[in-house]
Enzyme design. Structure first.
Site, PDB file in Angstrom:
ATOM      1  N   ARG A  37      10.732 -25.526 -12.207  1.00  0.00           N
ATOM      2  CA  ARG A  37      11.512 -25.317 -10.983  1.00  0.00           C
ATOM      3  C   ARG A  37      10.894 -26.050  -9.795  1.00  0.00           C
ATOM      4  O   ARG A  37      11.611 -26.482  -8.885  1.00  0.00           O
ATOM      5  CB  ARG A  37      11.614 -23.808 -10.690  1.00  0.00           C
ATOM      6  CG  ARG A  37      12.688 -23.435  -9.664  1.00  0.00           C
ATOM      7  CD  ARG A  37      12.918 -21.943  -9.633  1.00  0.00           C
ATOM      8  NE  ARG A  37      14.090 -21.585  -8.839  1.00  0.00           N
ATOM      9  CZ  ARG A  37      14.033 -20.902  -7.687  1.00  0.00           C
ATOM     10  NH1 ARG A  37      12.865 -20.504  -7.219  1.00  0.00           N
ATOM     11  NH2 ARG A  37      15.139 -20.617  -7.031  1.00  0.00           N
ATOM     12  N   ALA A  70      18.775 -22.893  -3.602  1.00  0.00           N
ATOM     13  CA  ALA A  70      18.424 -22.592  -4.986  1.00  0.00           C
ATOM     14  C   ALA A  70      18.605 -21.094  -5.176  1.00  0.00           C
ATOM     15  O   ALA A  70      17.992 -20.293  -4.472  1.00  0.00           O
ATOM     16  CB  ALA A  70      16.977 -23.006  -5.258  1.00  0.00           C
ATOM     17  N   SER A  71      19.448 -20.708  -6.100  1.00  0.00           N
ATOM     18  CA  SER A  71      19.819 -19.303  -6.261  1.00  0.00           C
ATOM     19  C   SER A  71      18.650 -18.465  -6.759  1.00  0.00           C
ATOM     20  O   SER A  71      17.664 -18.976  -7.295  1.00  0.00           O
ATOM     21  CB  SER A  71      20.994 -19.178  -7.237  1.00  0.00           C
ATOM     22  OG  SER A  71      22.115 -19.886  -6.759  1.00  0.00           O
ATOM     23  N   VAL A  72      18.768 -17.149  -6.593  1.00  0.00           N
ATOM     24  CA  VAL A  72      17.759 -16.207  -7.064  1.00  0.00           C
ATOM     25  C   VAL A  72      17.609 -16.368  -8.582  1.00  0.00           C
ATOM     26  O   VAL A  72      18.601 -16.293  -9.315  1.00  0.00           O
ATOM     27  CB  VAL A  72      18.173 -14.762  -6.720  1.00  0.00           C
ATOM     28  CG1 VAL A  72      17.141 -13.765  -7.242  1.00  0.00           C
ATOM     29  CG2 VAL A  72      18.366 -14.602  -5.217  1.00  0.00           C
TER      30      VAL A  72
END
Length: 399
Positions: A37, A70-72
């Site tokens: 990530r 950026a999503s959870v």
């Protein structure tokens, strides 16, 4: 001496935490442990990169919500489980974001499938393309495109995943999803957003799972309205375009004395009660969302809602009722009791209507609504259940 954890250690620790709340498949877990990530979030501290939280990548100077983020990670994982990607699938992602999600999808579909990700924002699309190349996912197709149009040049798709909030299902998507294909999207109705997993069966999408979530809304859909109930705009009602809300009448009722009614349903401190909202949307057109700011609470303008920023609300003309939570000592395992606060001439009856939704939820707390969606242009008769009509689709909810 304590050593700073490596990116790999932080990544695995995050996945271990996600597993505590999300039932991951073996393939989704492998993808989460494989994709770095940090590659997609350059300049972000590693601890923030691998925290279970959203990371904004582009601010929105004109509004309160970011243009892209950026999503959870736990929500990303949950939606990937819902999508149920199979090796060799052709996938369309709406909302490229950082490119991280597309990398996860590429891991899931493996070498025989394809991933197309699109974003309307040129900066976001360029970031996704650059980061995907840097991470070794050159085979992912990135397009600068309006998500409402999709990507017909690579259609049809076995899976479509929306990483942006939708108020409606775009008509263009129907021709791009194969028969038997799955669509997972954060769909908004009556003030709440649910990540809904649907399978296409002819001209019908049928759900088999949904979970409350929150996403940056897609650009180009404007089916929700906001009405301020007071002059300083600290108490607001968010409602759909087909719902009539008289802000002046509701604001006048707010100046009167409230009615408070408690249900027989109690909850523990960590127990979710969001199902009350979903249950209420399957029972009538009066459900909206109440937003109360900290300033309004500090000035005691209104009895405190269950969740001040987003609580289910029933509206009927000049009266309204909303969900509240009261602490009691009768049951140490479940010390909180759900109830309703209401204002206006019909406060008592509206409060009782909301109590009925609470009790219905309480009798089957794990029950989830079944949602079927059909294109608005079709002549197919709605099946049993409560129907919500939108511009491009029809939603039918049943329990």
């Amino acid at each position: 001496m304590n050593q700073t954890p490596t990116a790999s250690e932080l990544r695995n620790s995050l996945v271990d935490d996600v597993i505590m709340n999300v039932s991951l498949t073996r393939d989704v877990e492998r993808a989460l442990r494989t994709v770095s990530r940090e590659t997609f979030l350059p300049g972000v501290d590693l601890k923030d990169t691998y925290a279970d939280q959203a990371v904004i990548i582009k601010d929105n100077p004109g509004g309160p919500l970011a243009l892209s983020c950026a999503s959870v990670p736990s929500v990303v994982a949950m939606m990937l489980v819902q999508l149920d990607v199979q090796p060799g699938d052709d996938i369309l992602e709406i909302g490229a974001g950082t490119g991280y999600n597309a990398a996860l999808l590429a891991e899931l579909t493996r070498t025989h499938g394809s991933v197309t990700t699109i974003d309307i924002d040129p900066d976001v699309a360029l970031h996704a393309r650059t980061m995907l190349n840097r991470a070794g996912y050159e085979r992912v197709h990135v397009r600068e495109r309006d998500g409402l149009v999709g990507a017909p040049e690579n259609a049809p798709y076995d899976r479509i995943l929306a990483a942006v909030g939708l108020w409606d299902v775009p008509a263009a998507w129907w021709d791009q999803l194969r028969e038997g294909g799955r669509l997972v999207l954060p769909l908004r109705w009556r003030g709440q957003t649910q990540s809904v997993a649907l399978t296409r069966r002819g001209d019908t999408l049928v759900s088999d799972d949904m979970a409350l979530c929150g996403f940056v809304p897609i650009i180009g859909q404007d089916g929700e309205r906001t009405a301020a109930l007071n002059t300083d705009d600290t108490i607001r009602v968010h409602h759909d375009e087909d719902q009539a809300v008289d802000a002046d009448a509701l604001g006048a009722s707010l100046r009167g004395a409230p009615v408070e009614v408690l249900s027989g349903q109690r909850i523990g401190g960590e127990e979710s009660f969001d199902g009350v909202w979903l249950r209420a949307t399957a029972g009538g057109d009066r459900v909206c969302r109440l937003e109360v700011t900290p300033d309004a609470l500090a000035q005691e303008r209104i009895l405190r809602p269950a969740v001040p920023g987003r609580s289910p609300l029933l509206v009927d003309g000049d009266s309204f009722a909303y969900l509240i939570v009261r602490r009691e000592c009768a049951d140490p395992q479940r010390p909180f009791r759900l109830g309703a606060a209401a204002y206006g001439p019909r406060a008592q009856s509206l409060a009782q209507d909301l109590i009925a939704h609470i009790e219905a939820w309480g009798s089957a707390r794990t029950s989830v609504a079944r949602l079927t969606i059909t294109p608005a242009k079709t002549d197919a008769a709605a099946g049993p259940g409560f129907v919500i009509s939108k511009r491009e689709s029809r939603l039918t909810l049943t329990y």
